[in-house]
Design a protein around this motif. Structure first.
Motif, short mmCIF file in Angstrom:
data_model
loop_
_atom_site.label_atom_id
_atom_site.label_comp_id
_atom_site.label_asym_id
_atom_site.label_seq_id
_atom_site.Cartn_x
_atom_site.Cartn_y
_atom_site.Cartn_z
N VAL A 7 -6.83 3.10 10.94
CA VAL A 7 -5.88 3.99 11.61
C VAL A 7 -6.43 4.34 12.99
O VAL A 7 -7.58 4.78 13.10
CB VAL A 7 -5.67 5.29 10.83
N VAL B 99 -3.15 3.85 0.42
CA VAL B 99 -4.41 3.66 -0.29
C VAL B 99 -4.36 4.36 -1.66
O VAL B 99 -4.88 3.85 -2.65
CB VAL B 99 -5.58 4.16 0.58
N ALA C 98 -1.32 5.92 5.97
CA ALA C 98 -2.43 5.09 5.49
C ALA C 98 -2.99 5.64 4.18
O ALA C 98 -3.25 4.89 3.23
CB ALA C 98 -3.52 5.02 6.56
N ILE D 229 -7.46 -0.16 5.42
CA ILE D 229 -6.52 0.18 6.49
C ILE D 229 -7.27 0.85 7.63
O ILE D 229 -8.03 1.80 7.43
CB ILE D 229 -5.42 1.14 5.97
N VAL E 113 -9.50 4.06 4.00
CA VAL E 113 -8.96 4.22 5.35
C VAL E 113 -10.12 4.44 6.32
O VAL E 113 -11.00 5.27 6.06
CB VAL E 113 -8.00 5.43 5.41
N ALA F 200 -9.71 10.08 5.22
CA ALA F 200 -10.28 8.79 5.61
C ALA F 200 -11.73 8.75 5.16
O ALA F 200 -12.38 9.79 5.04
CB ALA F 200 -10.17 8.61 7.13
#
Lengths: 331, 262
Positions: B5, B49, B45, B3, B56, B78
């Motif tokens: 972001v 996950v 996100a 993903i 992410v 992330a």
């Protein structure tokens, strides 16, 4: 004439499922006439009904372009954007005006990429200066005002409700109705609407379009009756702060603020509203601001034309009763 | 799932924000922050996950300070970040920004496929909320904007969203682009472990040349609108503040009548 656009000015004719025009469309038509020759754009092969056509004529529309989407879902914003991109290219349109709703802003974002248009959203006015479209908007939570010129040949401007006073033309036009088949690329239909629930229409005006909005905040402690009664005597809509919606006192669709509905009514009355920056961002462009709050330190008093330090549960009912009395006396 | 972001560094909305004469935001106040609404995007996100596996990647575009927004996303969880840093980007409108972000997403996709792009519903500086739609169009991805709820199941994403006149559920196959509202979740605060781990996470710094973008197509040169005038709104005059003496409601009614608001 440099203050009139050479190409047509398209106005997206937002309408309810029953085929009636949404109120702000009349404002767009009024503004659009000042820019150039107005084409109303109707999505759906069936076209507008006779009453709507008459209303469009009363507001000086020259042509109604009816877009046949060939069965594509007009509730999908990419479908709307691509249909408008095709039409604007075919007509050599100079501008498109649409109301600044959540879905229309999605349309504007895609249309900007598809047609290369310069886009201004949440505008409060639009005019032509030296052949270019110039739009005004307030920014930074209503603390600044800007004028933006669009540098591209096709301008897309999304206007907030209450940007203009709707004015019919002196002698109505008889709009020509022109049908256009639309061919859509596959990627406009990648998403599908699985469910949709139209919001139940109350007797009150829609929040984003109302001339008067009475707002309840934390100070109501969940009791919106005084807010509702004042709204009703004024013929206004009821709004709320983020706290009030988060607490479940009222639906999320009533939330006014940067992440909720942005309003610019003639009259805003906040009851038990402190005036946090998020909220101010959604209402600071209101014409007259009245605040009733028991805490004299509330920041909303800094922007209120009339601030009343007091208990909303005594001040609002007293005002409501007095307004009812005045109205009754006027007959 | 992989993903991407998109996160933006913006002036803190609680601070005194202002515009320059050319209409650009003053961004050197030193009190910038990760756009609050992008925290909801990062949270959405991360939650996906955590449910489905994957990683992410946070992407930001902007001057030196902008990396702080990406850092915050790394602290929240992330795995890696990309910072597009190039003087020619200054003054970009939403379409310039979408061009740059789309190039980053495509580049990341070349390395390993991207399943979902997530953004916040709006930047609290310009507040146009045009970016999600522009970026989805650039990428040819289905748009599921203003999600108050996001679910991923069987290779499809489904969101619930509230529009002006209706509540909707939209569905699209992956890959797709989703923007989330502040109703979607409660963003997590980075904990000590997250803050320490973020120091070791990679931030890839890219220029327009790295992305194959002509400088004049973005930035102020490529912007499709220009601010002619920017002025601080004058304070409201003739403000009246009264304390209820038992008759404030009558006074309110009289005020509305006098000002022809009834």
């Amino acid at each position: 004439m440099t203050n009139h656009l050479a190409g047509p000015v398209l106005v997206l004719l937002d309408h309810a499922p029953d085929g009636t025009l949404r109120a702000p469309v009349l404002e767009l038509l009024t503004l659009g006439r000042r820019l150039g020759s107005v084409h109303g754009v109707w999505l759906g092969a069936e076209g507008p009904g006779g009453d709507v056509l008459a209303a469009l004529g009363a507001y000086g529309v020259d042509v109604v372009d009816v877009l046949d989407l060939g069965g594509a879902d007009a509730r999908l914003t990419p479908v709307v954007a691509d249909a408008l991109a095709d039409l604007s290219a075919a007509l050599g349109a100079a501008a498109l005006l649409l109301t600044s709703s959540f879905d229309n802003k999605e349309v504007a974002g895609r249309l900007g990429v598809r047609s290369g248009a310069g886009v201004v959203v949440d505008a409060s006015d639009a005019r032509v200066v030296d052949g270019r479209v110039v739009a005004d908007k307030t920014v930074l939570a209503g603390t600044w005002t800007t004028s933006c010129a669009v540098r591209t040949p096709f301008a897309v401007v999304a206007l907030k409700a209450n940007s203009a006073q709707p004015e019919p033309v002196a002698s109505p036009t008889q709009p020509a109705v022109v049908a256009h088949p639309v061919t859509l690329a596959d990627d406009a239909r990648q998403a599908v609407v699985v469910e949709r629930q139209e919001r139940t229409r109350s007797d009150r005006p829609a929040l984003g379009e109302a001339q008067v909005v009475v707002v309840g905040g934390r100070g109501t402690d969940g009791d919106f009756s005084a807010v509702e009664e004042l709204a009703d005597v004024l013929g206004g809509a009821v709004g709320a702060t983020r706290v009030a919606t988060d607490e479940g006192w009222i639906g999320h669709d009533a939330q006014i603020g940067q992440t909720g509905v942005t309003i610019a009514p003639r009259l805003y009355i906040g009851a038990g509203v402190s005036g946090a920056v998020h909220h101010r961002g959604g209402m600071q462009a209101s014409g007259v601001i009245v605040a009733v709050n028991s805490d004299p330190e509330s920041p909303i008093f800094e922007i209120a034309d009339l601030g009343i330090v007091g208990d909303l549960f005594t001040v609002l009912p007293q005002a409501t009763q007095e307004l009812r009395r005045i109205k009754a006396a006027q007959g | 799932m992989r993903i991407v972001v998109c996160v933006k560094h913006v002036p803190d909305i609680q601070s005194e924000r202002s515009l320059q004469a050319d209409g650009r935001m003053v961004r050197d106040g030193g009190d910038g922050t990760l756009n609050e609404l992008d925290e909801n995007a990062v949270e959405a996100a991360l939650a996906l996950v955590e449910e489905h596996g994957g990683e992410v990647v946070a992407v930001t575009v902007g001057p030196d300070d902008a990396v702080d927004a990406a850092r915050r996303a790394l602290q929240m969880g992330a795995e890696q970040a990309v910072h597009v840093l190039d003087d020619a980007i200054a003054g970009s409108d939403v379409f310039g920004t979408a061009t740059v972000l789309a190039a980053v997403v495509r580049r990341l996709g070349d390395q390993e496929s991207v399943d979902l792009v997530v953004t916040g519903m709006a930047g609290l500086d310009g507040l146009t909320s045009l970016l999600p739609s522009a970026l989805a169009t650039e990428l040819g991805l289905p748009l599921l904007a203003l999600a108050a709820e996001v679910r991923v199941e069987d290779g499809a994403v489904r969101v619930r969203r509230e529009l002006d006149h209706a509540t909707e559920v939209l569905e699209a196959p992956l890959p797709a682009l989703v923007s989330v509202t502040d109703q979607a979740n409660e963003p997590r605060y980075p904990n000590f472990k997250g803050i320490m781990a973020a120091r070791k996470k990679p931030v890839d710094v890219l220029t327009l040349a790295d992305l194959g973008i002509e400088p004049q197509s973005v930035g102020a040169a490529g912007a499709r609108t220009e601010v002619l005038e920017a002025a601080a709104r004058p304070p409201r005059e003739d403000r009246v503040l009264v304390t209820d003496d038992g008759e404030a409601g009558l006074r309110l009614a009289a005020y509305l009548v006098e000002n022809k608001l009834v």
